[in-house]
Design a protein around this motif. Structure first.
Motif, PDB file in Angstrom:
ATOM      1  N   ILE A 214     -38.862  13.600  12.987  1.00 18.99           N
ATOM      2  CA  ILE A 214     -39.430  14.340  11.864  1.00 18.99           C
ATOM      3  C   ILE A 214     -40.576  13.570  11.204  1.00 18.99           C
ATOM      4  CG2 ILE A 214     -37.803  13.420  10.145  1.00 18.99           C
ATOM      5  CD1 ILE A 214     -37.762  16.273   8.929  1.00 18.99           C
ATOM      6  N   ASN A 215     -40.511  12.233  11.244  1.00 16.07           N
ATOM      7  CA  ASN A 215     -41.547  11.408  10.619  1.00 16.07           C
ATOM      8  C   ASN A 215     -42.809  11.304  11.466  1.00 16.07           C
ATOM      9  OD1 ASN A 215     -39.964  10.705   8.302  1.00 16.07           O
ATOM     10  ND2 ASN A 215     -38.803   9.304   9.605  1.00 16.07           N
ATOM     11  N   ALA A 216     -42.769  11.842  12.689  1.00 14.58           N
ATOM     12  CA  ALA A 216     -43.933  11.781  13.574  1.00 14.58           C
ATOM     13  C   ALA A 216     -44.728  13.084  13.571  1.00 14.58           C
ATOM     14  CB  ALA A 216     -43.494  11.454  14.999  1.00 14.58           C
ATOM     15  N   VAL A 217     -44.259  14.078  12.818  1.00 16.16           N
ATOM     16  CA  VAL A 217     -44.922  15.381  12.808  1.00 16.16           C
ATOM     17  C   VAL A 217     -46.172  15.333  11.926  1.00 16.16           C
ATOM     18  CG1 VAL A 217     -44.699  17.814  12.204  1.00 16.16           C
ATOM     19  CG2 VAL A 217     -42.753  16.590  13.213  1.00 16.16           C
ATOM     20  N   GLN A 218     -47.314  15.667  12.520  1.00 17.81           N
ATOM     21  CA  GLN A 218     -48.573  15.709  11.771  1.00 17.81           C
ATOM     22  C   GLN A 218     -48.797  17.107  11.182  1.00 17.81           C
ATOM     23  OE1 GLN A 218     -50.987  13.389  11.016  1.00 17.81           O
ATOM     24  NE2 GLN A 218     -51.968  15.033   9.858  1.00 17.81           N
ATOM     25  N   SER A 219     -48.647  18.135  12.000  1.00 23.90           N
ATOM     26  CA  SER A 219     -48.884  19.497  11.531  1.00 23.90           C
ATOM     27  C   SER A 219     -48.192  20.486  12.457  1.00 23.90           C
ATOM     28  CB  SER A 219     -50.387  19.801  11.472  1.00 23.90           C
ATOM     29  OG  SER A 219     -50.969  19.717  12.763  1.00 23.90           O
ATOM     30  N   VAL A 220     -48.045  21.722  11.952  1.00 25.57           N
ATOM     31  CA  VAL A 220     -47.447  22.794  12.726  1.00 25.57           C
ATOM     32  C   VAL A 220     -48.328  24.030  12.568  1.00 25.57           C
ATOM     33  CG1 VAL A 220     -45.424  24.239  13.086  1.00 25.57           C
ATOM     34  CG2 VAL A 220     -45.136  21.873  12.324  1.00 25.57           C
ATOM     35  N   LYS A 221     -48.715  24.616  13.692  1.00 24.61           N
ATOM     36  CA  LYS A 221     -49.613  25.768  13.675  1.00 24.61           C
ATOM     37  C   LYS A 221     -48.907  26.980  14.271  1.00 24.61           C
ATOM     38  CE  LYS A 221     -54.077  27.372  15.508  1.00 24.61           C
ATOM     39  NZ  LYS A 221     -55.247  27.008  16.353  1.00 24.61           N
ATOM     40  N   GLY A 222     -49.072  28.125  13.614  1.00 27.90           N
ATOM     41  CA  GLY A 222     -48.501  29.348  14.129  1.00 27.90           C
ATOM     42  C   GLY A 222     -49.299  29.896  15.295  1.00 27.90           C
ATOM     43  N   LEU A 223     -48.591  30.361  16.329  1.00 31.28           N
ATOM     44  CA  LEU A 223     -49.227  30.937  17.505  1.00 31.28           C
ATOM     45  C   LEU A 223     -48.834  32.410  17.628  1.00 31.28           C
ATOM     46  CD1 LEU A 223     -48.561  28.072  20.083  1.00 31.28           C
ATOM     47  CD2 LEU A 223     -50.643  28.457  18.748  1.00 31.28           C
ATOM     48  N   ALA A 224     -49.317  33.033  18.675  1.00 31.20           N
ATOM     49  CA  ALA A 224     -48.965  34.426  18.934  1.00 31.20           C
ATOM     50  C   ALA A 224     -47.478  34.539  19.240  1.00 31.20           C
ATOM     51  CB  ALA A 224     -49.799  34.968  20.088  1.00 31.20           C
ATOM     52  N   ASN A 225     -46.907  35.711  19.017  1.00 31.83           N
ATOM     53  CA  ASN A 225     -45.504  35.994  19.309  1.00 31.83           C
ATOM     54  C   ASN A 225     -44.545  35.113  18.525  1.00 31.83           C
ATOM     55  OD1 ASN A 225     -46.261  37.920  21.251  1.00 31.83           O
ATOM     56  ND2 ASN A 225     -46.514  36.321  22.790  1.00 31.83           N
ATOM     57  N   LEU A 226     -44.992  34.696  17.314  1.00 28.86           N
ATOM     58  CA  LEU A 226     -44.165  33.920  16.390  1.00 28.86           C
ATOM     59  C   LEU A 226     -43.806  32.529  16.912  1.00 28.86           C
ATOM     60  CD1 LEU A 226     -41.733  36.723  15.146  1.00 28.86           C
ATOM     61  CD2 LEU A 226     -43.857  35.935  14.093  1.00 28.86           C
ATOM     62  N   LYS A 227     -44.518  32.051  17.927  1.00 29.15           N
ATOM     63  CA  LYS A 227     -44.312  30.695  18.415  1.00 29.15           C
ATOM     64  C   LYS A 227     -45.030  29.704  17.499  1.00 29.15           C
ATOM     65  CE  LYS A 227     -43.828  31.835  23.332  1.00 29.15           C
ATOM     66  NZ  LYS A 227     -44.375  31.580  24.689  1.00 29.15           N
ATOM     67  N   LEU A 228     -44.678  28.422  17.636  1.00 26.11           N
ATOM     68  CA  LEU A 228     -45.300  27.372  16.835  1.00 26.11           C
ATOM     69  C   LEU A 228     -45.845  26.285  17.753  1.00 26.11           C
ATOM     70  CD1 LEU A 228     -42.553  26.951  14.066  1.00 26.11           C
ATOM     71  CD2 LEU A 228     -44.655  28.307  13.916  1.00 26.11           C
ATOM     72  N   LEU A 229     -46.897  25.619  17.286  1.00 27.02           N
ATOM     73  CA  LEU A 229     -47.468  24.476  18.005  1.00 27.02           C
ATOM     74  C   LEU A 229     -47.342  23.260  17.109  1.00 27.02           C
ATOM     75  CD1 LEU A 229     -49.008  23.378  20.476  1.00 27.02           C
ATOM     76  CD2 LEU A 229     -51.130  23.835  19.227  1.00 27.02           C
ATOM     77  N   LEU A 230     -46.588  22.266  17.565  1.00 28.62           N
ATOM     78  CA  LEU A 230     -46.348  21.043  16.806  1.00 28.62           C
ATOM     79  C   LEU A 230     -47.279  19.947  17.315  1.00 28.62           C
ATOM     80  CD1 LEU A 230     -42.811  19.561  16.112  1.00 28.62           C
ATOM     81  CD2 LEU A 230     -44.689  18.112  16.819  1.00 28.62           C
ATOM     82  N   VAL A 231     -47.995  19.307  16.392  1.00 30.56           N
ATOM     83  CA  VAL A 231     -48.906  18.215  16.734  1.00 30.56           C
ATOM     84  C   VAL A 231     -48.397  16.935  16.089  1.00 30.56           C
ATOM     85  CG1 VAL A 231     -51.264  17.349  16.585  1.00 30.56           C
ATOM     86  CG2 VAL A 231     -50.858  19.802  16.888  1.00 30.56           C
ATOM     87  N   LEU A 232     -48.335  15.862  16.884  1.00 28.78           N
ATOM     88  CA  LEU A 232     -47.847  14.578  16.382  1.00 28.78           C
ATOM     89  C   LEU A 232     -48.965  13.789  15.704  1.00 28.78           C
ATOM     90  CD1 LEU A 232     -45.552  13.415  19.326  1.00 28.78           C
ATOM     91  CD2 LEU A 232     -44.971  14.787  17.322  1.00 28.78           C
ATOM     92  N   LYS A 233     -48.556  12.797  14.919  1.00 31.72           N
ATOM     93  CA  LYS A 233     -49.507  11.949  14.221  1.00 31.72           C
ATOM     94  C   LYS A 233     -50.237  11.042  15.211  1.00 31.72           C
ATOM     95  CE  LYS A 233     -46.821  11.789   9.907  1.00 31.72           C
ATOM     96  NZ  LYS A 233     -46.055  10.926   8.981  1.00 31.72           N
ATOM     97  N   SER A 234     -51.432  10.617  14.831  1.00 26.89           N
ATOM     98  CA  SER A 234     -52.214   9.680  15.632  1.00 26.89           C
ATOM     99  C   SER A 234     -51.436   8.371  15.775  1.00 26.89           C
ATOM    100  CB  SER A 234     -53.553   9.426  14.924  1.00 26.89           C
ATOM    101  OG  SER A 234     -54.344   8.546  15.679  1.00 26.89           O
ATOM    102  N   PRO A 235     -51.506   7.726  16.934  1.00 25.56           N
ATOM    103  CA  PRO A 235     -52.383   7.980  18.087  1.00 25.56           C
ATOM    104  C   PRO A 235     -51.807   8.983  19.093  1.00 25.56           C
ATOM    105  CG  PRO A 235     -51.149   5.991  18.479  1.00 25.56           C
ATOM    106  CD  PRO A 235     -50.737   6.464  17.114  1.00 25.56           C
ATOM    107  N   ASN A 236     -50.742   9.681  18.705  1.00 24.66           N
ATOM    108  CA  ASN A 236     -50.121  10.642  19.617  1.00 24.66           C
ATOM    109  C   ASN A 236     -50.541  12.074  19.306  1.00 24.66           C
ATOM    110  OD1 ASN A 236     -48.494   8.602  20.931  1.00 24.66           O
ATOM    111  ND2 ASN A 236     -47.204   8.587  19.117  1.00 24.66           N
TER     112      ASN A 236
END
Length: 257
Positions: A214-236
């Motif tokens: 949970i501490n590595a999560v940078q952001s979460v973006k909504g996608l089509a069909n109610l899916k989500l895209l999770l992006v990790l913090k730098s450098p990941n």
């Protein structure tokens, strides 16, 4: 058989209602409540149902509060996104504990248990307080979680603190990515085995192939069909993880804990 749903996520409630209809069309959903407050009002104004499907963590508290106020005698099938170690306590009392997303076969078995209780024992009273006490983690046997893993790098073992792990991935082998971007192979056969060693409040099973801190999560973006895209913090930050439509509600709740 009449059923009450206690669930604060509207989408999850709709999906559970549809699943129940598919598994057992004879079950009638007589009410759906999304908070402790509305559930207390429902029980004050309505007769007890034959079975209850109850989430544990609601928008204004935990569902156990409801059962403290009302003496419930019908079977309760708990549905939750959190895999606690006390779930076996329900098995000996004829109540089931289903992890979200709910599996149809497990749902069918749980309903069969509830129907057997109501049919053969005429709503035999279930000791709800005993279940609640069993769920409460005893002070002398609190679950312990892994604090370090040994990573394999070029035939050398490297100890890594769990708090320094950004995510754990499955790609033929299991390997972890640290907050610093380092990658180490883990000597475990399955991701399920690794998940059982981690605190579910800190690590989430984002997919069949990924556990994320949970501490590595940078952001979460909504996608089509109610899916989500999770992006990790730098450098990941180049590590992008898809969250399925079914997992999106429980993932959101996990982030807000």
């Amino acid at each position: 058989m009449n059923a009450l749903l206690i669930e604060d996520e509207k989408l999850v409630a709709l999906e559970l209602t549809a699943s129940i209809a598919e598994v057992d069309p004879t079950i009638k959903i007589v009410g759906t409540v999304g908070s402790v407050k509305t559930a207390l009002r429902w029980f004050a104004e309505n007769a007890e149902p034959d079975v209850i499907f109850a989430d544990i963590q609601l928008s204004d508290g935990i569902s156990f509060t409801i059962f403290d106020k009302f003496k419930i005698t019908c079977p309760i099938i708990f549905t939750t996104a959190y895999n606690e170690y006390a779930i076996q306590a329900f098995k000996v009392n004829g109540i089931d504990y289903l992890l979200k997303p709910v599996d149809w076969d497990e749902l069918r078995q749980a309903i069969a248990k509830a129907r057997s209780l109501t049919k053969n024992q005429n709503k035999t009273a279930i000791d709800v307080q005993k279940l609640l006490n069993a769920l409460s983690i005893p002070t002398i046997s609190k679950p312990t979680y892994k604090e370090h893993f040994l990573g394999n790098a070029r035939n050398s073992w490297v100890p890594v603190r769990v708090t320094d792990i950004a995510c754990i991935l499955r790609d033929e082998l299991n390997f972890m990515i640290t907050n610093a971007g380092e990658r180490y192979i883990l000597d475990y056969a399955t991701l399920d085995e690794i998940e059982s060693l981690l605190n579910p409040a800190q690590f989430y099973r984002a997919s069949r192939h990924c556990l994320v801190n949970i501490n590595a999560v940078q952001s979460v973006k909504g996608l089509a069909n109610l899916k989500l895209l999770l992006v990790l913090k730098s450098p990941n930050h180049q590590v992008a993880i898809d969250i399925s439509r079914d997992k999106a509600p429980s993932f959101k709740k996990w982030l807000e804990q």
